[in-house]
Design an enzyme around this catalytic site. Sequence first.
Site, mmCIF file in Angstrom:
data_model
loop_
_atom_site.group_PDB
_atom_site.id
_atom_site.type_symbol
_atom_site.label_atom_id
_atom_site.label_comp_id
_atom_site.label_asym_id
_atom_site.label_seq_id
_atom_site.Cartn_x
_atom_site.Cartn_y
_atom_site.Cartn_z
ATOM 1 N N GLU A 23 22.197 -0.906 -2.190
ATOM 2 C CA GLU A 23 23.480 -0.311 -2.544
ATOM 3 C C GLU A 23 24.451 -1.445 -2.860
ATOM 4 O O GLU A 23 24.190 -2.609 -2.534
ATOM 5 C CB GLU A 23 24.002 0.558 -1.397
ATOM 6 C CG GLU A 23 23.063 1.719 -1.052
ATOM 7 C CD GLU A 23 23.578 2.581 0.093
ATOM 8 O OE1 GLU A 23 24.727 2.350 0.545
ATOM 9 O OE2 GLU A 23 22.836 3.476 0.542
ATOM 10 N N SER B 105 21.449 -7.672 0.546
ATOM 11 C CA SER B 105 20.652 -8.406 1.532
ATOM 12 C C SER B 105 20.734 -7.748 2.906
ATOM 13 O O SER B 105 19.778 -7.770 3.674
ATOM 14 C CB SER B 105 21.124 -9.864 1.612
ATOM 15 O OG SER B 105 20.875 -10.536 0.389
ATOM 16 N N TRP C 239 21.174 -0.953 -8.647
ATOM 17 C CA TRP C 239 20.178 -1.919 -9.133
ATOM 18 C C TRP C 239 18.757 -1.335 -9.115
ATOM 19 O O TRP C 239 17.805 -2.020 -8.763
ATOM 20 C CB TRP C 239 20.198 -3.209 -8.306
ATOM 21 C CG TRP C 239 21.539 -3.705 -7.895
ATOM 22 C CD1 TRP C 239 22.017 -3.856 -6.634
ATOM 23 C CD2 TRP C 239 22.599 -4.134 -8.759
ATOM 24 N NE1 TRP C 239 23.301 -4.331 -6.645
ATOM 25 C CE2 TRP C 239 23.684 -4.521 -7.943
ATOM 26 C CE3 TRP C 239 22.740 -4.225 -10.144
ATOM 27 C CZ2 TRP C 239 24.883 -4.987 -8.463
ATOM 28 C CZ3 TRP C 239 23.934 -4.683 -10.665
ATOM 29 C CH2 TRP C 239 24.980 -5.063 -9.826
ATOM 30 N N THR D 64 15.448 -0.387 -10.620
ATOM 31 C CA THR D 64 14.632 -0.739 -11.774
ATOM 32 C C THR D 64 13.863 0.474 -12.290
ATOM 33 O O THR D 64 13.325 1.254 -11.508
ATOM 34 C CB THR D 64 13.646 -1.859 -11.402
ATOM 35 O OG1 THR D 64 14.368 -2.931 -10.793
ATOM 36 C CG2 THR D 64 12.931 -2.389 -12.628
ATOM 37 N N GLN E 99 13.974 -27.195 -22.756
ATOM 38 C CA GLN E 99 14.272 -28.608 -23.004
ATOM 39 C C GLN E 99 13.271 -29.221 -23.978
ATOM 40 O O GLN E 99 13.633 -29.978 -24.880
ATOM 41 C CB GLN E 99 14.264 -29.380 -21.682
ATOM 42 C CG GLN E 99 14.758 -30.809 -21.785
ATOM 43 C CD GLN E 99 16.269 -30.887 -21.989
ATOM 44 O OE1 GLN E 99 16.985 -29.951 -21.675
ATOM 45 N NE2 GLN E 99 16.734 -31.990 -22.541
ATOM 46 N N GLU F 59 14.050 -7.943 -4.930
ATOM 47 C CA GLU F 59 13.141 -7.828 -3.778
ATOM 48 C C GLU F 59 13.424 -8.895 -2.717
ATOM 49 O O GLU F 59 12.522 -9.417 -2.069
ATOM 50 C CB GLU F 59 11.681 -7.856 -4.225
ATOM 51 C CG GLU F 59 11.303 -6.572 -4.938
ATOM 52 C CD GLU F 59 9.833 -6.233 -4.870
ATOM 53 O OE1 GLU F 59 9.198 -6.533 -3.846
ATOM 54 O OE2 GLU F 59 9.346 -5.654 -5.841
#
Length: 384
Positions: A131, A136, A160, A162, A341, A368
């Site tokens: 949420e 975390s 968030w 997926t 690069q 995750e």
Amino acid sequence: MSTDTKLYSTTNEHEELRQAVRRLADEKIAPYAAEVDENERYPQEAHDALVKAGFSAVHIDEKYDGAGGDAIAACIVIEEVARVCASSSLLPAVNKLGSMPIILSASEELKQKVLPSIGRGESSISYGLSEREAGSDAAAMRTKAVKDGDTWVLNGTKAWITQSGISDWYTVMAVTDPEKRANGISAFVVHRDDPGFEVGNKERKMGIKGSPTCELHFTNCVIPEDRIIGEPGTGFKTALRTLDHTRPTIGIQAVGIAQGALEAAIAYVKERKQFRKAIADFQGVQFMIADMGMKVETARQMCYVSAAASERGDANAGFLASAAKCYASDIAMEVTTDAVQLFGGAGYTRDFPVERMMRDAKITQIYEGTNQIQRVVMARALLK
């Protein structure tokens, strides 16, 4: 933390699977990867190809109409698809994430209700844990579920998520007993057609643009009582067990992205000429390529060891899952940056795939469980 970590072995079937998925990825997915990213659209071509080949959810057991592949097989599919298109690799990856709580903890009746359609590729499933104010600190979630007769009523918002809007099924964590904090969280299965359920707007993202990420809204969302996964209050434990199985799949997604960038860089430095010779002939470039290859292979081995440990239920599976996900995603970010690069100014343009791979790699350090959280998990395991 045990010091006698077991390894893994692959079979002829695993190698045949890798060849089949790589061929499919090169022929059916890679040609659309840049355009999918550019237009931020769902990779329908990849979806159709993976479903037709039976690769969209190889981890589902044969008794639920799946392929019955083991954790190594699931990693092979995700890695080979991510090598050409990270967005497309989320199809099999999220199917595993969303279904693992059901596989681990649901009743047989609920498994029979949900898993077969996923195994056959007719449906997909997403995972609703995070949420806005509980990332975390997932145990601080506010989405609630209240028992009402023979139904559960959900209210709240998940963020968030997926593949949201694409998936038919959603595994959702909600608070059923606020006084118990983590031990008062339960897991449920929600269907897109359930009354009171709605998918929010798509997020505008840096990478993995072909995979939709949205909020999930529950407004007096009513689901049958038998859609609870396990007993009330066991949802958070199920969520943590799930991550032991799925963090290696994010690690191997990162490996696939890095492998794709490494292959592109190798091809480019062999062709690009400066000072009358290919830049691959310069020792400084050779050292960069060598380090990139060494790190990608190390990350790959960590992910496969972790996947096998999670399937066996090894005591140190949690540590290995965090280590594999953390190391592989850090390496993916490093390797894709080095690939840009090596391409020089060309690498900073959308004419070549490495800038997309660099953008796609970043999320693997975040979802995750951020890599900072992974280090917390590893430290606790080592100090225990």
